[in-house]
Write an enzyme that holds these catalytic residues in place. Structure first.
Site, PDB file in Angstrom:
ATOM      1  N   LYS A   1       0.702  14.530   1.483  1.00  0.00           N
ATOM      2  CA  LYS A   1      -0.588  14.890   0.887  1.00  0.00           C
ATOM      3  C   LYS A   1      -0.695  16.402   0.640  1.00  0.00           C
ATOM      4  O   LYS A   1      -1.613  16.868  -0.015  1.00  0.00           O
ATOM      5  CB  LYS A   1      -1.727  14.394   1.765  1.00  0.00           C
ATOM      6  CG  LYS A   1      -1.848  12.851   1.798  1.00  0.00           C
ATOM      7  CD  LYS A   1      -2.956  12.407   2.753  1.00  0.00           C
ATOM      8  CE  LYS A   1      -3.068  10.902   2.907  1.00  0.00           C
ATOM      9  NZ  LYS A   1      -3.859  10.245   1.862  1.00  0.00           N
TER      10      LYS A   1
ATOM     11  N   THR B   1      -8.377   6.893  -2.512  1.00  0.00           N
ATOM     12  CA  THR B   1      -9.741   6.441  -2.798  1.00  0.00           C
ATOM     13  C   THR B   1     -10.728   7.575  -2.548  1.00  0.00           C
ATOM     14  O   THR B   1     -11.830   7.556  -3.095  1.00  0.00           O
ATOM     15  CB  THR B   1     -10.127   5.229  -1.921  1.00  0.00           C
ATOM     16  OG1 THR B   1      -9.839   5.540  -0.555  1.00  0.00           O
ATOM     17  CG2 THR B   1      -9.364   3.979  -2.343  1.00  0.00           C
TER      18      THR B   1
ATOM     19  N   LYS C   1     -14.373   8.570  -4.541  1.00  0.00           N
ATOM     20  CA  LYS C   1     -15.686   8.872  -3.937  1.00  0.00           C
ATOM     21  C   LYS C   1     -16.198  10.225  -4.431  1.00  0.00           C
ATOM     22  O   LYS C   1     -17.369  10.378  -4.768  1.00  0.00           O
ATOM     23  CB  LYS C   1     -15.568   8.940  -2.404  1.00  0.00           C
ATOM     24  CG  LYS C   1     -15.148   7.651  -1.733  1.00  0.00           C
ATOM     25  CD  LYS C   1     -14.731   7.910  -0.279  1.00  0.00           C
ATOM     26  CE  LYS C   1     -13.909   6.764   0.256  1.00  0.00           C
ATOM     27  NZ  LYS C   1     -13.208   7.109   1.519  1.00  0.00           N
TER      28      LYS C   1
ATOM     29  N   HIS D   1       0.790  -1.233   0.000  1.00  0.00           N
ATOM     30  CA  HIS D   1       0.000   0.000   0.000  1.00  0.00           C
ATOM     31  C   HIS D   1       0.815   1.271   0.000  1.00  0.00           C
ATOM     32  O   HIS D   1       0.243   2.355   0.000  1.00  0.00           O
ATOM     33  CB  HIS D   1      -0.932   0.032   1.216  1.00  0.00           C
ATOM     34  CG  HIS D   1      -2.128  -0.836   1.063  1.00  0.00           C
ATOM     35  ND1 HIS D   1      -3.306  -0.364   0.541  1.00  0.00           N
ATOM     36  CD2 HIS D   1      -2.324  -2.139   1.329  1.00  0.00           C
ATOM     37  CE1 HIS D   1      -4.191  -1.350   0.514  1.00  0.00           C
ATOM     38  NE2 HIS D   1      -3.614  -2.449   0.983  1.00  0.00           N
TER      39      HIS D   1
ATOM     40  N   LYS E   1      -8.787  14.033   4.115  1.00  0.00           N
ATOM     41  CA  LYS E   1      -7.913  12.857   4.132  1.00  0.00           C
ATOM     42  C   LYS E   1      -7.025  12.998   5.354  1.00  0.00           C
ATOM     43  O   LYS E   1      -7.029  14.061   5.998  1.00  0.00           O
ATOM     44  CB  LYS E   1      -7.071  12.785   2.858  1.00  0.00           C
ATOM     45  CG  LYS E   1      -6.400  14.128   2.497  1.00  0.00           C
ATOM     46  CD  LYS E   1      -5.652  14.072   1.170  1.00  0.00           C
ATOM     47  CE  LYS E   1      -6.512  14.125  -0.054  1.00  0.00           C
ATOM     48  NZ  LYS E   1      -6.577  12.866  -0.788  1.00  0.00           N
ATOM     49  N   ARG E   2      -6.255  11.962   5.704  1.00  0.00           N
ATOM     50  CA  ARG E   2      -5.340  12.113   6.820  1.00  0.00           C
ATOM     51  C   ARG E   2      -4.407  13.301   6.570  1.00  0.00           C
ATOM     52  O   ARG E   2      -4.059  13.605   5.423  1.00  0.00           O
ATOM     53  CB  ARG E   2      -4.527  10.830   7.015  1.00  0.00           C
ATOM     54  CG  ARG E   2      -5.346   9.676   7.561  1.00  0.00           C
ATOM     55  CD  ARG E   2      -5.909  10.005   8.941  1.00  0.00           C
ATOM     56  NE  ARG E   2      -4.880  10.086   9.929  1.00  0.00           N
ATOM     57  CZ  ARG E   2      -4.595   9.132  10.831  1.00  0.00           C
ATOM     58  NH1 ARG E   2      -5.302   8.029  10.864  1.00  0.00           N
ATOM     59  NH2 ARG E   2      -3.630   9.314  11.705  1.00  0.00           N
TER      60      ARG E   2
HETATM   61  C1  LIG Z   1     -11.916   7.345   1.760  1.00  0.00           C
HETATM   62  C2  LIG Z   1     -11.425   7.695   3.088  1.00  0.00           C
HETATM   63  C3  LIG Z   1     -10.062   7.900   3.308  1.00  0.00           C
HETATM   64  C4  LIG Z   1      -9.031   7.833   2.208  1.00  0.00           C
HETATM   65  O1  LIG Z   1      -8.879   9.120   1.647  1.00  0.00           O
HETATM   66  P1  LIG Z   1      -7.646   9.491   0.688  1.00  0.00           P
HETATM   67  O2  LIG Z   1      -8.033  10.822   0.141  1.00  0.00           O
HETATM   68  O3  LIG Z   1      -7.621   8.445  -0.370  1.00  0.00           O
HETATM   69  O4  LIG Z   1      -6.445   9.527   1.519  1.00  0.00           O
HETATM   70  C5  LIG Z   1      -9.646   8.228   4.579  1.00  0.00           C
HETATM   71  N1  LIG Z   1     -10.521   8.338   5.588  1.00  0.00           N
HETATM   72  C6  LIG Z   1     -11.843   8.164   5.413  1.00  0.00           C
HETATM   73  C7  LIG Z   1     -12.759   8.328   6.570  1.00  0.00           C
HETATM   74  C8  LIG Z   1     -12.342   7.831   4.165  1.00  0.00           C
HETATM   75  O5  LIG Z   1     -13.656   7.632   4.011  1.00  0.00           O
END
Ligand SMILES: *Cc1c(COP(=O)(O)O)cnc(C)c1O
Length: 834
Positions: free
Chosen positions: A573, A675, A679, A376, A567-568
């Site tokens: 990032k 991901t 979304k 990952h 995101k985190r």
């Molecule tokens: C989808 C999701 C992530 C992943 O987000 P990235 O932008 O791909 O880092 C992290 N936390 C939550 C709660 C999510 O739903």
């Protein structure tokens, strides 16, 4: 515990035969009332929506359990090949609305609630998130098991039942404060405890070798401190197909015979207190995303997961096939979600050899044909290495097995590259040095028949960089599986109005075949459809503002671009780059450079690992900049910056529908897939992004004219790294100079001198690994193209429709079909017709 309650004279008792539960409104009303008054003991005076939530959930759960048993028995009867998805994290979020949707009873239940005089939204909102994960990796596991059930694949998820999930984030004085997430406090109606499948897991002790009666060398692992693993099963319903798979989560509990010596010495209380050390193992999720930890407790967690899950599968096998393992590898496989569960490679060897009496050769044949590994991340700080001495203390038998695996492996390397000592040292599972370490990723690769990355670029970089030697040795092992998200949760359930419009327009086949969304393409040119699309987006933006009203007191204009980065919080990032752009816009407003201004509302959310000092500073910076901008009357509603506290699955479900612009701005080569990007695209957001992770594939699918690209490529980043000179960029760019000046003069920290010095120094450093400054100008120009596009609302809506229409590839149904086609090779099982 007696294993049978039936009298011998009546072995085929029908105590489990029941009439099918009804799915009509009246059935739900009756069951709701029954649970509410009889099981939960509440009456009309109870004000808490929580019990209404529980009563409804119990009624829904009954229907799931009914299908769960049918599924279980069908799999058993067919003796089909099975896969296990081993993951330290399952970031599930809420279960009720998803269960209603997948059972196909959402409409009828909503009518039942209406008749009962209950507010559906309030009831659903009283469910707490199951936050048993950090971010993308954990959420992927949750999306995967949804798709496996929907594709009728016999896949079991195995994980840990942490008492405390991902912490709750509060913001105080602009800083992150972590509160423990005791998600089980109010109970969890979705799980069923299964003491009949308890597993025993060993720690510590030492090994002893002896020769058995057949003259074979045998190893026993003695004087161990054992812990029991108690399974809790959660049903995983497929979409309207009668399949309900299992997510089995282990909780560590003390053995009954804990510390008898102290007990006998009269130290009863001490002995009982020892229980805690055992039960600590699954007490808390480690909140580090993409960061190794090295703590002994974490290794104990990993081993508990691997050992309990493998024992579970083997016990099931022996129960059906006895000691004949000749067909085990044909009928089972294990997908390792990152290196976290990779100790499973050595544990399966141990169980097969020490417990089931197989030879090394037989055991290796099985192990290396059942394990598959998903990587990952390329970030070096996330690559797990366990010290040999820790492993020798905690898992002495496993350490011996790893040494043996390595010896056989290095023999193979030597045969392939005779005399290449450097390569031998590079590829060894054991890293030599002052402190010897086990390279868990290498153990996973050596022990697996498949190794995959999670987006095309990521898989390519694995083969060319991190795992190059292994790729040269075993090119056939390596493959790519681009991530996805489940369209049930991330479109149908979280954006019901948009889902309805889509279904009215192209039918409902998209829910299980997301490629169908491309049928929306022609409607991008239909003004009437565009108008409906736009109205729904605006309504979602309004709802998002309402949802955040209590937490956020800023002046939000729903006609502004909703520009979202959730995101985190991590340096790679580059939330900092986003903030630099916000400061740039603020500076323009202050200078009066506001001709043709496009209002913008920048929303940033995410948690920082509690020990990640720089990430926490970034949160403080976002909040301080927000404070200045949002309170400056000169800014008005031209610009707002909002930090969304406590980002989690449930928050994302509310954010997705209301996003116009999706920020995917990582340094190229650093985000394995992402991901969140998928979304948001699915829900009609346009992406501003670098050529990183799955962004590349998103852009390919939607077309470059519908994507705002900026920044250096991965190749350019690496080429520039040795002579990166951020100061030269600053000297050449007066906008960047103004932004840096505002930061450096303390404009955003007037009463907190110096607090952002570290952040400023990090981006100005020639060694900044994330090269934020290098992408500043290109990012600003891309944001200008965003504004230009947004000014032409008609065109923007068209692009929004085209983004949803092109998002079909990013369904986990597609991802899982590929895992199954290339790695698992399971046959789908039809449960419904049973
Ligand atoms: C989808 C999701 C992530 C992943 O987000 P990235 O932008 O791909 O880092 C992290 N936390 C939550 C709660 C999510 O739903």
């Amino acid at each position: 515990m007696p294993n049978r309650v039936f009298r011998k004279s009546n072995p085929k008792s029908d105590i489990t035969k029941l009439p099918k539960l009804g799915l009509e409104k009246k059935n739900f009303i009756a069951d709701f009332k029954h649970y509410y008054s009889h099981r939960l003991g509440r009456d009309e005076h109870c004000r808490s929506p929580h019990y209404a939530y529980e009563a409804l959930s119990l009624a829904i759960s009954d229907r799931l359990v009914e299908r769960w048993k049918t599924t279980y028995n069908t799999y058993k009867d067919q003796d089909c090949k099975r896969a296990c998805y081993l993951s330290m994290e399952f970031l599930i979020g809420r279960s009720l609305s998803n269960a209603m949707l997948n059972l196909g009873v959402d409409d009828v239940v909503n009518q039942a609630l209406y008749d009962l005089g209950l507010e559906a939204e309030e009831l659903l909102d009283s469910e707490v998130d199951a936050g048993l994960g950090n971010g993308g990796l954990g959420r992927l596991a949750a999306c995967f098991i949804d798709s496996c059930a929907t594709l009728r694949l016999p896949v079991t998820g195995y994980g840990l039942r942490y008492e405390y999930g991902m912490f709750t984030q509060q913001i105080q004085n602009g800083e992150q404060v972590e509160l423990p997430d005791h998600w089980l406090r109010m109970g969890n109606i979705w799980e069923i405890e299964r003491p009949e499948y308890l597993a025993r897991v060993k720690f510590g002790g030492h090994t002893q070798t002896h020769i058995d009666e057949k003259g074979q060398k045998r190893v026993v692992w003695l004087d161990t401190h054992d812990v029991l693993a108690m399974p809790y099963d959660t049903p995983v319903p497929g979409y309207k197909n009668g399949t309900v798979n299992t997510l089995r989560l282990w909780k560590a509990v003390a053995t009954e015979e804990f510390n008898l010596q102290e007990f006998n010495a009269g130290d009863y209380a001490e002995a009982v207190a020892q229980k805690n050390t055992a039960e600590n193992i699954t007490m808390v999720l480690y909140p580090n995303d993409a960061n190794e930890n090295g703590k002994a407790l974490r290794l104990q967690q990993q081993y508990l997961l691997a050992s309990a899950s493998l024992q579970d599968v083997l016990a099931n096998w022996v129960g059906r096939h006895g000691k004949d393992f000749s067909k085990f590898a044909e009928k089972n496989c294990f997908q390792l979600n990152d290196t976290h569960p990779s100790i499973a490679v050595a544990e399966l060897m141990r169980l097969l050899i020490d417990i089931h009496g197989l030879s090394w050769k037989e055991a290796w044949q099985i192990t290396s044909h059942t394990m598959a590994y998903t990587n990952h991340t390329l970030l070096p700080e996330a690559l797990e290495k366990w010290s040999v001495s820790l492993m020798q203390t905690l898992l002495p038998r496993l350490m011996e097995i790893i040494f043996d695996i390595n010896a056989y492996f290095l023999r193979e390397v030597s045969a392939h590259w005779p005399g290449d000592g450097e390569r031998l040292a590079r590829m060894s599972i054991i890293e030599e040095g002052y402190e010897k370490k086990v390279r868990m990723a290498y153990l996973a690769i050596v022990g697996s028949y498949s190794v995959n990355g999670v987006a095309e670029l990521h898989s390519k970089l694995l083969q060319e960089g991190l795992f190059k030697d292994f790729y040269e040795l075993w090119p056939g092992k390596f493959n790519n599986k681009t991530n996805g998200v489940t369209p049930r949760r991330w479109l149908a359930a979280c954006n019901p109005d948009l889902a309805k419009l889509i279904t009215e327009t192209i039918g409902d086949a998209w829910i299980t075949n997301l490629a169908e969304l491309e049928k929306l393409k022609p409607y991008a040119d239909d003004p009437e459809f565009r108008q409906k699309w736009h109205a729904l987006k605006q309504a979602s933006k309004q709802r998002l503002v309402e949802y955040k009203k209590e937490e956020v007191n800023a002046n939000i204009n729903v006609n502004a671009i909703f520009d979202v980065q959730v995101k985190r919080i991590h340096e790679y990032k580059r939330q900092i780059l986003n903030v630099l752009h916000v400061i740039y816009l603020y500076d323009r407003i202050k200078r009066g450079d506001t001709q043709n201004w496009v209002a913008r509302c920048v929303l940033i959310g995410g948690k920082a690992a509690p020990g990640y000092v720089m990430a926490k500073k970034i949160i403080k910076l976002i909040n301080n900049v927000a404070n200045v901008i949002n309170n400056d009357p000169a800014v008005g509603d031209k610009l707002s910056l909002i930090f969304l506290p406590n980002y989690r699955v449930t928050a994302m479900e509310k954010i997705c529908p209301g996003t116009d612009l999706s920020e995917q701005i990582s340094t190229a080569g650093k985000e394995a897939s992402g991901t969140g990007n998928m979304k948001l695209m699915m829900n009609g957001a346009l992406t501003i992004g670098t050529l990183d992770g799955a962004n590349i594939e998103i852009r390919e699918e939607v077309g470059e004219e519908n994507f705002f690209l900026f920044g250096l490529t991965e190749t350019e980043v690496e080429a520039m790294r040795p002579h990166y000179d951020p100061q030269a960029y600053i000297n050449q760019d007066s906008d960047l100079q103004s932004v840096m000046h505002l930061l450096e003069c303390g404009h955003f920290n007037q009463f907190e001198p110096g607090i952002f010095d570290d952040i400023i120094a990090s981006i100005k450093s020639p060694y900044d690994p994330w090269m934020t400054i290098a992408d500043f100008r290109s990012y600003i120009e891309a944001q200008k193209r965003v504004e230009q596009a947004y000014r032409d609302q008609d065109h923007w809506i068209k692009m929004s429709i085209l983004n949803t229409a092109a998002s079909g590839k990013f369904s986990t149904d597609r991802t899982i079909s590929e895992y199954n086609r290339d790695i698992w090779k399971l046959t789908p099982v039809d449960v419904e017709s049973k």
